[in-house]
Motif scaffolding. Structure first.
Motif, PDB file in Angstrom:
ATOM      1  N   ASP A 185       6.618 -12.471   4.993  1.00  0.00           N
ATOM      2  CA  ASP A 185       7.445 -12.325   3.791  1.00  0.00           C
ATOM      3  C   ASP A 185       6.690 -11.512   2.749  1.00  0.00           C
ATOM      4  N   ILE A 186       5.358 -11.681   2.740  1.00  0.00           N
ATOM      5  CA  ILE A 186       4.481 -10.921   1.850  1.00  0.00           C
ATOM      6  C   ILE A 186       3.393 -10.309   2.719  1.00  0.00           C
ATOM      7  N   LEU A 187       3.313  -9.001   2.743  1.00  0.00           N
ATOM      8  CA  LEU A 187       2.334  -8.269   3.559  1.00  0.00           C
ATOM      9  C   LEU A 187       1.325  -7.603   2.647  1.00  0.00           C
ATOM     10  N   ILE A 188       0.037  -7.847   2.912  1.00  0.00           N
ATOM     11  CA  ILE A 188      -1.021  -7.343   2.032  1.00  0.00           C
ATOM     12  C   ILE A 188      -2.062  -6.579   2.848  1.00  0.00           C
ATOM     13  N   PRO A 189      -1.910  -5.265   2.994  1.00  0.00           N
ATOM     14  CA  PRO A 189      -2.904  -4.471   3.704  1.00  0.00           C
ATOM     15  C   PRO A 189      -4.112  -4.204   2.801  1.00  0.00           C
ATOM     16  N   ALA A 190      -5.311  -4.480   3.335  1.00  0.00           N
ATOM     17  CA  ALA A 190      -6.536  -4.305   2.545  1.00  0.00           C
ATOM     18  C   ALA A 190      -7.684  -3.913   3.462  1.00  0.00           C
ATOM     19  N   VAL A 191      -7.527  -2.772   4.127  1.00  0.00           N
ATOM     20  CA  VAL A 191      -8.539  -2.354   5.102  1.00  0.00           C
ATOM     21  C   VAL A 191      -9.140  -0.980   4.817  1.00  0.00           C
ATOM     22  N   GLY A 192      -8.500  -0.177   3.965  1.00  0.00           N
ATOM     23  CA  GLY A 192      -9.048   1.143   3.674  1.00  0.00           C
ATOM     24  C   GLY A 192      -8.768   2.168   4.758  1.00  0.00           C
ATOM     25  N   ARG A 193      -7.600   2.059   5.397  1.00  0.00           N
ATOM     26  CA  ARG A 193      -7.183   3.042   6.393  1.00  0.00           C
ATOM     27  C   ARG A 193      -5.907   3.713   5.889  1.00  0.00           C
ATOM     28  N   PRO A 194      -5.981   5.008   5.578  1.00  0.00           N
ATOM     29  CA  PRO A 194      -4.855   5.686   4.939  1.00  0.00           C
ATOM     30  C   PRO A 194      -3.558   5.582   5.730  1.00  0.00           C
ATOM     31  N   GLU A 195      -2.528   5.053   5.066  1.00  0.00           N
ATOM     32  CA  GLU A 195      -1.155   5.035   5.586  1.00  0.00           C
ATOM     33  C   GLU A 195      -1.060   4.424   6.992  1.00  0.00           C
ATOM     34  N   MET A 196      -1.851   3.398   7.243  1.00  0.00           N
ATOM     35  CA  MET A 196      -1.872   2.740   8.543  1.00  0.00           C
ATOM     36  C   MET A 196      -0.585   1.968   8.816  1.00  0.00           C
ATOM     37  N   VAL A 197      -0.050   1.315   7.789  1.00  0.00           N
ATOM     38  CA  VAL A 197       1.119   0.449   7.959  1.00  0.00           C
ATOM     39  C   VAL A 197       2.384   1.302   7.946  1.00  0.00           C
TER      40      VAL A 197
ATOM     41  N   SER B 172     -12.399  -8.867   4.671  1.00  0.00           N
ATOM     42  CA  SER B 172     -13.596  -8.640   3.864  1.00  0.00           C
ATOM     43  C   SER B 172     -13.804  -9.781   2.883  1.00  0.00           C
ATOM     44  N   ILE B 173     -15.063 -10.002   2.541  1.00  0.00           N
ATOM     45  CA  ILE B 173     -15.397 -11.051   1.583  1.00  0.00           C
ATOM     46  C   ILE B 173     -14.989 -10.640   0.172  1.00  0.00           C
ATOM     47  N   LEU B 174     -14.813  -9.338  -0.059  1.00  0.00           N
ATOM     48  CA  LEU B 174     -14.458  -8.855  -1.392  1.00  0.00           C
ATOM     49  C   LEU B 174     -12.962  -8.993  -1.673  1.00  0.00           C
ATOM     50  N   VAL B 175     -12.135  -8.754  -0.661  1.00  0.00           N
ATOM     51  CA  VAL B 175     -10.689  -8.753  -0.893  1.00  0.00           C
ATOM     52  C   VAL B 175      -9.944  -9.652   0.090  1.00  0.00           C
ATOM     53  N   GLY B 176     -10.091  -9.421   1.389  1.00  0.00           N
ATOM     54  CA  GLY B 176      -9.260 -10.099   2.375  1.00  0.00           C
ATOM     55  C   GLY B 176      -9.327 -11.610   2.325  1.00  0.00           C
ATOM     56  N   LYS B 177     -10.545 -12.152   2.433  1.00  0.00           N
ATOM     57  CA  LYS B 177     -10.686 -13.610   2.462  1.00  0.00           C
ATOM     58  C   LYS B 177     -10.270 -14.271   1.139  1.00  0.00           C
ATOM     59  N   PRO B 178     -10.744 -13.778  -0.029  1.00  0.00           N
ATOM     60  CA  PRO B 178     -10.298 -14.421  -1.266  1.00  0.00           C
ATOM     61  C   PRO B 178      -8.797 -14.280  -1.518  1.00  0.00           C
ATOM     62  N   THR B 179      -8.206 -13.166  -1.093  1.00  0.00           N
ATOM     63  CA  THR B 179      -6.761 -13.014  -1.242  1.00  0.00           C
ATOM     64  C   THR B 179      -6.039 -14.085  -0.437  1.00  0.00           C
ATOM     65  N   ALA B 180      -6.480 -14.306   0.790  1.00  0.00           N
ATOM     66  CA  ALA B 180      -5.870 -15.336   1.629  1.00  0.00           C
ATOM     67  C   ALA B 180      -5.995 -16.711   0.979  1.00  0.00           C
ATOM     68  N   LEU B 181      -7.150 -17.008   0.431  1.00  0.00           N
ATOM     69  CA  LEU B 181      -7.372 -18.320  -0.187  1.00  0.00           C
ATOM     70  C   LEU B 181      -6.501 -18.511  -1.431  1.00  0.00           C
TER      71      LEU B 181
END
Length: 294
Positions: free
Chosen positions: A200-212, A164-173
């Motif tokens: 080494d660092i895992l960052i789930p940011a998709v809005g799917r409950p307990e997916m990981v 997402s442009i709100l979280v995923g992409k800026p977090t990666a950058l």
């Protein structure tokens, strides 16, 4: 068993550093919060943000419009705040009432006052590595990772689930700017679990409950759970819900090295980073020296 990363304490530390920084400034930074409509959750969020701002020694101005407000009225209010020299930061509380275009309204915010870091100009500055205001949730995620692993994240393998442009992409950058090796995973990623196990660092940011699940996580990895999901909680009574992240916390906690809880992890950091951004916006705009610690 993973060490829990205390987002509340981290946020309190950021807030304390902001309070100390404000005392060194030649003037008082001012944040304007725009609330459209009467959504109860939004009213609570705005109240917290106003309180946080004032507790740090800054000035907070709340501007409200009825749910019946037109797109033109919302944008006119933002334009007035853009032109007000006393206002350093503008926050448009989302979601907006049905029928209004939030992206169009956000683009009306002047980039120098964009304390949420959501405008196209702010995104461009982030991509180009130029000075600017960064999105709050991604910034908080980096701070929490450093809290667990130390300030030097260079060489860490980071997997961000979500583009997402709100979280995923800026977090990666932002993690790329820390000299990490970053992979963005998404709905078309093949063998997502295997990819996640390389992180080494895992960052789930998709809005799917307990997916990981536990077998998605490399033993000892740091897990920064950005997900915020409400699920039914019949054990609390009829119609009750509880808040969970994108990570199956009880499964993953014994495997990970560090992990953020939900609630009490990334959420408090988002509000704390908004305060940081308000100080930065004031210094950038007014030519004040940037205090240490923000």
């Amino acid at each position: 068993m993973a060490e829990r990363i205390d987002g509340k304490q981290a946020a309190a530390d950021v807030k304390a550093s902001v309070s100390a920084a404000v005392k060194t400034l030649p003037g008082q930074p001012t944040l304007a919060v725009v609330l459209v409509g009467d959504d109860p959750a939004s009213e609570v969020y705005v109240r917290h943000k106003v309180t946080d701002t004032e507790e740090c020694g800054m000035r907070s101005i709340k501007k409200t419009l009825p749910a019946s407000a037109s797109q033109q009225e919302v944008e006119a209010l933002i334009s007035n705040l853009n032109h007000d020299p006393e206002i350093d930061g503008i926050l448009l509380q989302l979601p907006l009432p049905q029928g209004l275009n939030p992206n169009q309204a956000i683009e009306c915010i002047h980039p120098d006052k964009d304390v949420d870091g959501l405008t196209e100009a702010s995104g461009g500055r982030l991509v180009l590595g130029k000075t600017g205001l960064r999105p709050c949730t991604p910034t908080g995620s980096v701070i929490l990772a450093k809290r667990a692993l130390g300030d030097d994240l260079a060489g860490k393998n980071v997997v961000v689930i979500g583009r997402s442009i709100l979280v995923g992409k800026p977090t990666a950058l932002l993690f790329l700017a820390e000299n990490c090796t970053v992979t963005i995973a998404h709905s078309k990623t093949q063998d997502l679990a295997a990819l996640c196990r390389t992180a080494d660092i895992l960052i789930p940011a998709v809005g799917r409950p307990e997916m990981v699940k536990a077998d998605w996580v490399k033993p000892g990895a740091t897990v920064i759970d950005v997900g915020m999901n409400r699920i039914p909680a019949p054990e609390r009574g009829e119609g009750k819900t509880r808040l969970v992240g994108d990570v199956a916390f009880k499964e993953v906690e014994p495997v990970a090295g560090h992990i953020t809880p939900v609630p009490g992890g990334v959420g408090p950091m988002t509000r704390a980073c908004l305060l940081q951004n308000t100080v930065k916006a004031a210094c950038y705009r007014r030519g004040w020296p940037m205090p240490d610690g923000v």
